[in-house]
Design a protein around this motif. Sequence first.
Motif, PDB file in Angstrom:
ATOM      1  N   ASN A 205     -27.658  11.298 -25.387  1.00 57.83           N
ATOM      2  CA  ASN A 205     -26.424  11.005 -24.661  1.00 57.83           C
ATOM      3  C   ASN A 205     -26.222  12.113 -23.624  1.00 57.83           C
ATOM      4  OD1 ASN A 205     -26.137   8.915 -26.434  1.00 57.83           O
ATOM      5  ND2 ASN A 205     -24.429   9.822 -27.579  1.00 57.83           N
ATOM      6  N   VAL A 206     -26.049  11.715 -22.375  1.00 60.88           N
ATOM      7  CA  VAL A 206     -25.989  12.701 -21.291  1.00 60.88           C
ATOM      8  C   VAL A 206     -24.780  12.457 -20.393  1.00 60.88           C
ATOM      9  CG1 VAL A 206     -27.299  13.754 -19.397  1.00 60.88           C
ATOM     10  CG2 VAL A 206     -28.534  12.667 -21.259  1.00 60.88           C
ATOM     11  N   ILE A 207     -24.130  13.531 -19.999  1.00 61.93           N
ATOM     12  CA  ILE A 207     -23.121  13.455 -18.935  1.00 61.93           C
ATOM     13  C   ILE A 207     -23.807  13.945 -17.668  1.00 61.93           C
ATOM     14  CG2 ILE A 207     -20.925  14.351 -18.058  1.00 61.93           C
ATOM     15  CD1 ILE A 207     -20.045  14.767 -21.001  1.00 61.93           C
ATOM     16  N   VAL A 208     -23.913  13.074 -16.663  1.00 58.48           N
ATOM     17  CA  VAL A 208     -24.557  13.455 -15.401  1.00 58.48           C
ATOM     18  C   VAL A 208     -23.477  13.724 -14.360  1.00 58.48           C
ATOM     19  CG1 VAL A 208     -26.144  12.756 -13.566  1.00 58.48           C
ATOM     20  CG2 VAL A 208     -26.598  12.035 -15.923  1.00 58.48           C
ATOM     21  N   LEU A 209     -23.564  14.882 -13.713  1.00 59.97           N
ATOM     22  CA  LEU A 209     -22.621  15.250 -12.658  1.00 59.97           C
ATOM     23  C   LEU A 209     -23.374  15.292 -11.332  1.00 59.97           C
ATOM     24  CD1 LEU A 209     -20.934  18.119 -14.702  1.00 59.97           C
ATOM     25  CD2 LEU A 209     -20.099  15.758 -14.426  1.00 59.97           C
ATOM     26  N   HIS A 210     -23.255  14.221 -10.547  1.00 64.70           N
ATOM     27  CA  HIS A 210     -23.913  14.146  -9.234  1.00 64.70           C
ATOM     28  C   HIS A 210     -22.932  14.688  -8.200  1.00 64.70           C
ATOM     29  CE1 HIS A 210     -26.421  12.159  -6.003  1.00 64.70           C
ATOM     30  NE2 HIS A 210     -25.262  12.335  -5.381  1.00 64.70           N
ATOM     31  N   LEU A 211     -23.149  15.926  -7.779  1.00 65.96           N
ATOM     32  CA  LEU A 211     -22.207  16.592  -6.883  1.00 65.96           C
ATOM     33  C   LEU A 211     -22.858  16.829  -5.523  1.00 65.96           C
ATOM     34  CD1 LEU A 211     -20.958  19.293  -9.469  1.00 65.96           C
ATOM     35  CD2 LEU A 211     -20.093  16.958  -9.124  1.00 65.96           C
ATOM     36  N   ALA A 219     -21.340   8.755 -17.808  1.00 63.98           N
ATOM     37  CA  ALA A 219     -21.611   8.929 -19.229  1.00 63.98           C
ATOM     38  C   ALA A 219     -22.743   7.973 -19.580  1.00 63.98           C
ATOM     39  CB  ALA A 219     -20.361   8.599 -20.040  1.00 63.98           C
ATOM     40  N   VAL A 220     -23.870   8.533 -20.032  1.00 65.86           N
ATOM     41  CA  VAL A 220     -25.056   7.720 -20.285  1.00 65.86           C
ATOM     42  C   VAL A 220     -25.413   7.812 -21.766  1.00 65.86           C
ATOM     43  CG1 VAL A 220     -27.465   7.295 -19.640  1.00 65.86           C
ATOM     44  CG2 VAL A 220     -25.851   8.197 -17.931  1.00 65.86           C
ATOM     45  N   ARG A 221     -25.335   6.663 -22.457  1.00 63.10           N
ATOM     46  CA  ARG A 221     -25.641   6.643 -23.887  1.00 63.10           C
ATOM     47  C   ARG A 221     -26.995   5.983 -24.112  1.00 63.10           C
ATOM     48  NH1 ARG A 221     -21.168   4.125 -26.453  1.00 63.10           N
ATOM     49  NH2 ARG A 221     -20.395   6.189 -26.996  1.00 63.10           N
ATOM     50  N   GLY A 222     -27.957   6.761 -24.617  1.00 57.31           N
ATOM     51  CA  GLY A 222     -29.284   6.192 -24.895  1.00 57.31           C
ATOM     52  C   GLY A 222     -29.909   5.509 -23.684  1.00 57.31           C
ATOM     53  N   GLY A 223     -29.721   6.101 -22.500  1.00 61.36           N
ATOM     54  CA  GLY A 223     -30.355   5.564 -21.298  1.00 61.36           C
ATOM     55  C   GLY A 223     -29.536   4.509 -20.560  1.00 61.36           C
ATOM     56  N   CYS A 225     -25.790   3.330 -18.855  1.00 65.64           N
ATOM     57  CA  CYS A 225     -24.509   3.856 -18.393  1.00 65.64           C
ATOM     58  C   CYS A 225     -23.349   3.172 -19.122  1.00 65.64           C
ATOM     59  CB  CYS A 225     -24.377   3.624 -16.889  1.00 65.64           C
ATOM     60  SG  CYS A 225     -22.794   4.195 -16.278  1.00 65.64           S
ATOM     61  N   VAL A 226     -22.428   3.973 -19.665  1.00 63.36           N
ATOM     62  CA  VAL A 226     -21.251   3.389 -20.327  1.00 63.36           C
ATOM     63  C   VAL A 226     -19.948   3.693 -19.582  1.00 63.36           C
ATOM     64  CG1 VAL A 226     -22.296   3.214 -22.619  1.00 63.36           C
ATOM     65  CG2 VAL A 226     -21.110   5.327 -21.981  1.00 63.36           C
ATOM     66  N   ASP A 227     -19.990   4.632 -18.655  1.00 60.08           N
ATOM     67  CA  ASP A 227     -18.816   4.858 -17.801  1.00 60.08           C
ATOM     68  C   ASP A 227     -19.235   5.691 -16.597  1.00 60.08           C
ATOM     69  OD1 ASP A 227     -16.224   4.695 -16.884  1.00 60.08           O
ATOM     70  OD2 ASP A 227     -15.311   5.756 -18.568  1.00 60.08           O
ATOM     71  N   ALA A 316     -13.433  13.936 -20.611  1.00 64.43           N
ATOM     72  CA  ALA A 316     -13.250  12.496 -20.802  1.00 64.43           C
ATOM     73  C   ALA A 316     -14.550  11.846 -21.277  1.00 64.43           C
ATOM     74  CB  ALA A 316     -12.788  11.851 -19.496  1.00 64.43           C
ATOM     75  N   TYR A 317     -15.657  12.214 -20.646  1.00 67.07           N
ATOM     76  CA  TYR A 317     -16.924  11.570 -21.002  1.00 67.07           C
ATOM     77  C   TYR A 317     -17.475  12.098 -22.330  1.00 67.07           C
ATOM     78  CZ  TYR A 317     -16.749   9.129 -16.597  1.00 67.07           C
ATOM     79  OH  TYR A 317     -16.358   8.302 -15.577  1.00 67.07           O
ATOM     80  N   TYR A 318     -17.075  13.305 -22.677  1.00 69.73           N
ATOM     81  CA  TYR A 318     -17.397  13.809 -24.019  1.00 69.73           C
ATOM     82  C   TYR A 318     -16.746  12.886 -25.052  1.00 69.73           C
ATOM     83  CZ  TYR A 318     -19.012  17.708 -26.972  1.00 69.73           C
ATOM     84  OH  TYR A 318     -19.693  18.488 -27.853  1.00 69.73           O
ATOM     85  N   ALA A 319     -15.488  12.561 -24.805  1.00 69.99           N
ATOM     86  CA  ALA A 319     -14.749  11.680 -25.726  1.00 69.99           C
ATOM     87  C   ALA A 319     -15.329  10.267 -25.721  1.00 69.99           C
ATOM     88  CB  ALA A 319     -13.269  11.658 -25.347  1.00 69.99           C
ATOM     89  N   VAL A 320     -15.717   9.770 -24.556  1.00 73.34           N
ATOM     90  CA  VAL A 320     -16.297   8.420 -24.457  1.00 73.34           C
ATOM     91  C   VAL A 320     -17.602   8.350 -25.252  1.00 73.34           C
ATOM     92  CG1 VAL A 320     -17.460   6.824 -22.859  1.00 73.34           C
ATOM     93  CG2 VAL A 320     -15.227   7.771 -22.264  1.00 73.34           C
TER      94      VAL A 320
END
Length: 404
Positions: A205-211, A219-223, A225-227, A316-320
């Motif tokens: 599970n990864v939080i990606v920050l494209h800045l 928020a990416v769960r197992g490859g 995107c969930v949010d 937020a995405y940690y919680a998601v």
Amino acid sequence: MSATRVLVLNSGSSSVKYQLLDMRDSRRLAMGLVERIGEETSRLKHTLLTTGDSREWNGPIADHEAALKAVSEELAKDGLGLDSPELAAIGHRVVHGGQTFTEPTVIDEAVLTEIERLIPVAPLHNPANLTGIRTAQALRPDLPQVAVFDTAFHTTMPESAARYAIDLKTADEHRIRRYGFHGTSHAYVSRATAELLGKAPEEVNVIVLHLGNGASASAVRGGRCVDTSMGLTPLEGLVMGTRSGDLDPAVIFHLMRVGGMSTDEIDTLLNKKSGLIGLCGDNDMREIRRRVDEGDEEAQLAFDIYIHRLKKYIGAYYAVLGRVDAVAFTAGVGENASPVREAAIAGLEELGLAVDGELNAVRSGEPRLISPAHARVAVAVVPTDEELEIAAQTYALVAVGKNS
Ligand SMILES: Nc1ncnc2c1ncn2[C@@H]1O[C@H](COP(=O)(O)OP(=O)(O)O)[C@@H](O)[C@H]1O
Ligand SMILES: CC(=O)OP(=O)(O)O
Ligand SMILES: [Mg+2]
């Protein structure tokens, strides 16, 4: 001789980025950038990667069509012109694919019509993408042209994340929902982060920050995107170079009723004159950090607002996700601005998140960890490569047809 090269075009609102790759080994042959299209001071920078030689051209380039023709001429000077029989396809970044396009798609008239229909929800991006496609088609009408959509990776979002809490009928009538953008980058970076951890994408599970100049979190769960932080258009979410990101929608009614502003004026205000540039007059994080280091209070406030919003999305995405294996920073700011990474993660130790000062200061083009050894959650810098991802998806689509 089989055609194994792919030209990738990323047409932005005032720029065109391009790369020519040989897909036998995903090797880059040439790359470049045309910027400030439509101004007197346009610039084309072209690099032949097989030798490392660069050329620059400065002067007016009126529009995206002229820009693409100039790119084609530069490539031809190196014997890599669009007329080459080794070119297998042209891959185009297309920002808005709505709900229609969930996969890379070979472009025909019906696809062009649909991309055009989506202009109202991506006014800065889709028109430029369309001109890029039409010009490339005119230069090589025989070649497959493939659209790779920014929205595609986000089509796996559950309805609970993709819907706004507004009247369902109105939403459906106007196709109002959260589409998300930068999907090619979020897909590539979440996969590369799993690889960096030595795991399969399905396991993490990864939080990606494209800045970048535009910025988004996902928020990416197992490859999958969930949010993601961008919504109907690329205006929602994080504070960006020139875009406001999240705000109370009533700000818009207020500006109309009390401020006397028109819809177009507010659109321009929120998309082009807000975010970092609206707060402190600069949108380049390098300049903002320089001013912060000199004690400039406006630049400090802009930086603080930027970080506050970023931190909120991490939480937020940690919680998601419930369980997070890694937070990955990417794009121009995420890859280069160590103070942004440090400040965004500061104070999150209770969540298992921390940044090691020495590792964070390392400059490198490689994916790398910046969290302390044995940290519960990995924090990583993972350079994005949207062009390589577009080339790979384009080639996979056209090569399948050829080899079967
Ligand atoms: N060395 C650096 N330090 C801090 N910020 C940087 C650095 N290099 C680039 N940037 C930031 O990256 C931004 C551009 O990011 P990029 O991902 O190329 O954006 P885009 O693709 O949206 O044009 C610049 O506006 C600047 O703020
Ligand atoms: C969708 C989007 O914001 O793209 P960019 O960052 O290229 O402006
Ligand atoms: Mg970008």
